[in-house]
Design an enzyme around this catalytic site. Sequence first.
Site, short mmCIF file in Angstrom:
data_model
loop_
_atom_site.label_atom_id
_atom_site.label_comp_id
_atom_site.label_asym_id
_atom_site.label_seq_id
_atom_site.Cartn_x
_atom_site.Cartn_y
_atom_site.Cartn_z
N ASN A 41 0.87 -1.17 0.00
CA ASN A 41 0.00 0.00 0.00
C ASN A 41 0.91 1.22 0.00
OD1 ASN A 41 -1.73 2.08 0.53
ND2 ASN A 41 -2.71 1.12 2.31
N ARG A 49 -2.73 -1.90 -3.31
CA ARG A 49 -3.87 -1.01 -3.14
C ARG A 49 -3.68 0.15 -4.12
NH1 ARG A 49 -4.73 3.65 1.02
NH2 ARG A 49 -6.90 4.12 0.62
N HIS A 84 -12.53 4.13 0.13
CA HIS A 84 -12.63 3.13 1.21
C HIS A 84 -13.46 1.92 0.78
CE1 HIS A 84 -12.13 6.47 4.51
NE2 HIS A 84 -10.96 5.91 4.22
N ARG A 102 -9.56 16.64 7.65
CA ARG A 102 -10.29 17.08 6.45
C ARG A 102 -11.65 17.65 6.82
NH1 ARG A 102 -9.69 11.60 3.13
NH2 ARG A 102 -7.89 11.03 4.40
N ASP A 142 -6.57 13.52 16.65
CA ASP A 142 -6.64 12.17 17.19
C ASP A 142 -7.84 12.06 18.14
OD1 ASP A 142 -6.12 9.94 19.05
OD2 ASP A 142 -4.23 9.81 17.95
N GLU A 198 -14.04 1.13 15.48
CA GLU A 198 -13.75 -0.14 16.14
C GLU A 198 -13.46 0.02 17.63
OE1 GLU A 198 -10.50 -1.94 13.95
OE2 GLU A 198 -11.54 -1.52 12.07
N GLU A 206 -8.46 -4.47 5.19
CA GLU A 206 -8.29 -4.22 3.76
C GLU A 206 -7.17 -5.09 3.18
OE1 GLU A 206 -8.50 -0.16 5.25
OE2 GLU A 206 -8.97 0.43 3.20
P1 AMP Z 1 -7.30 4.65 11.42
O1 AMP Z 1 -7.06 5.75 10.40
O2 AMP Z 1 -8.37 3.69 10.99
O3 AMP Z 1 -6.04 3.99 11.88
O4 AMP Z 1 -7.89 5.37 12.73
C1 AMP Z 1 -7.19 6.35 13.43
C2 AMP Z 1 -8.14 7.03 14.43
O5 AMP Z 1 -8.65 6.03 15.35
C3 AMP Z 1 -7.48 8.11 15.28
O6 AMP Z 1 -8.33 9.25 15.36
C4 AMP Z 1 -7.39 7.45 16.66
O7 AMP Z 1 -7.45 8.39 17.70
C5 AMP Z 1 -8.66 6.60 16.64
N1 AMP Z 1 -8.62 5.61 17.71
C6 AMP Z 1 -7.82 4.54 17.84
N2 AMP Z 1 -8.05 3.92 19.04
C7 AMP Z 1 -9.02 4.62 19.66
C8 AMP Z 1 -9.69 4.52 20.92
N3 AMP Z 1 -9.41 3.54 21.78
N4 AMP Z 1 -10.63 5.43 21.23
C9 AMP Z 1 -10.93 6.43 20.37
N5 AMP Z 1 -10.33 6.58 19.17
C10 AMP Z 1 -9.39 5.71 18.82
#
Ligand code: AMP
Length: 405
Positions: free
Chosen positions: A9, A93, A182, A244, A286, A337, A388
């Site tokens: 990827n 990807r 996605h 974004r 985040d 998740e 993915e």
């Molecule tokens: P991804 O792009 O799918 O890897 O997701 C990243 C996002 O998931 C970031 O905003 C992380 O803060 C959020 N994330 C990961 N673990 C948690 C958690 N336990 N609680 C809240 N958000 C989370």
Amino acid sequence: MSDIVLVLNAGSSSVKFALIDLASNTQPLSGLAECLGTAEASISWKVLDALGKEEKQTEALPENGLHNDAIEKLVAIINENNLSDTIKVVGHRVVHGGEQFIESVLIDENVINAIQDNNKLAPLHNPANLQGIVAAYHYFPTLKQVAVFDTAFHQSLPPKAYLYALPYSLYENEGIRRYGFHGTSHSYVATQAKQWLEENKQSSSHLITAHLGNGCSICAIKDGKSVDTSMGFTPLAGICMGTRSGDIDPGLFNFLINELAYTPKSIETLLNKESGLLGISQLSNDCRALEKAKSEGNQQAQLALDIFCYHIAKTIASFTVPLGKLDALIFTGGIGENSAYIRSQVVKLLAIFSLELSEEENLNKRFGEQGCISVSDGAKVLVIPTNEELVIAQDSYRLLCGEQI
Ligand code: AMP
């Protein structure tokens, strides 16, 4: 070990990679090269040993090293671990398949040219994907390669969902339309959800999937086919994301240019990198950091999370229009998740659908746990971790074996 697929990827400044053993559903090797093109370019990887233990290693890449340098080092790591002969096919990807690609394909010269033609539709992503393909051809000249497109799953959208209310010639001549992204994730979690719903004797034909990560998109899926999705011509559209903006008034562009001296380039940076959760909270993109700040009384963090959940719920509600009914809502992606808070806020805003969560199950279904978190009789609410890489590996292996996708 057998039937191993190398999944690549390649992003604009990174290459994520994994060797996926489809027979045992394990990853003998996985990792990430990042900060490519900068002095900090580096590669980290984990090798699964015979005892099932993984040890993480990190090494600097040559200064300003690019995708080719990352893949050269990856090849060395593969060879050092005697994994080279086990790889049967390489799966890539690819972000934008335009209207040409409605499913994954074996890569040949025509496919490479078509991906290149789509560069203008995804200038940040497709050129990087192509660099990954070219480097993989160089280092694995005898292996077949497969392209798996982020857009392909959404090629089933009907014209009323994919056309913008712009002069039709812009679609006909320039390909300006909603493509959606996605797709691999939406399609994977919808398939998993269908299986769970059928096993539990529930209807499974009308689904809404919410992929909530750094990038976020919602998809309406009827009888296994995407019928509407929130991202558009680019992955900037739809709901508020980490950095974004999601949808904004197109009239804002003139105001930004005429009144605030923005340029097309600075608008691109504003909307892609400085907006969303980060822009509103002025703190972080985040979700974890924002939930923590909110619990400590930070009002901007609270506002950012409120806006985020509001966008998600409003889009989910609107996607019941193309579906006509809702059998299940599925959360996936890092936030979907793992964040019990975001899930519960979104479901509260969807009170009109009489959804109710089990507080206990909502807390249980985190950190890789999947299943149902609702207690109501009507539509189910499911949490399903996306995968993915697995879809890319499965599609690649099927095409290698001459099977239809
Ligand atoms: P991804 O792009 O799918 O890897 O997701 C990243 C996002 O998931 C970031 O905003 C992380 O803060 C959020 N994330 C990961 N673990 C948690 C958690 N336990 N609680 C809240 N958000 C989370």
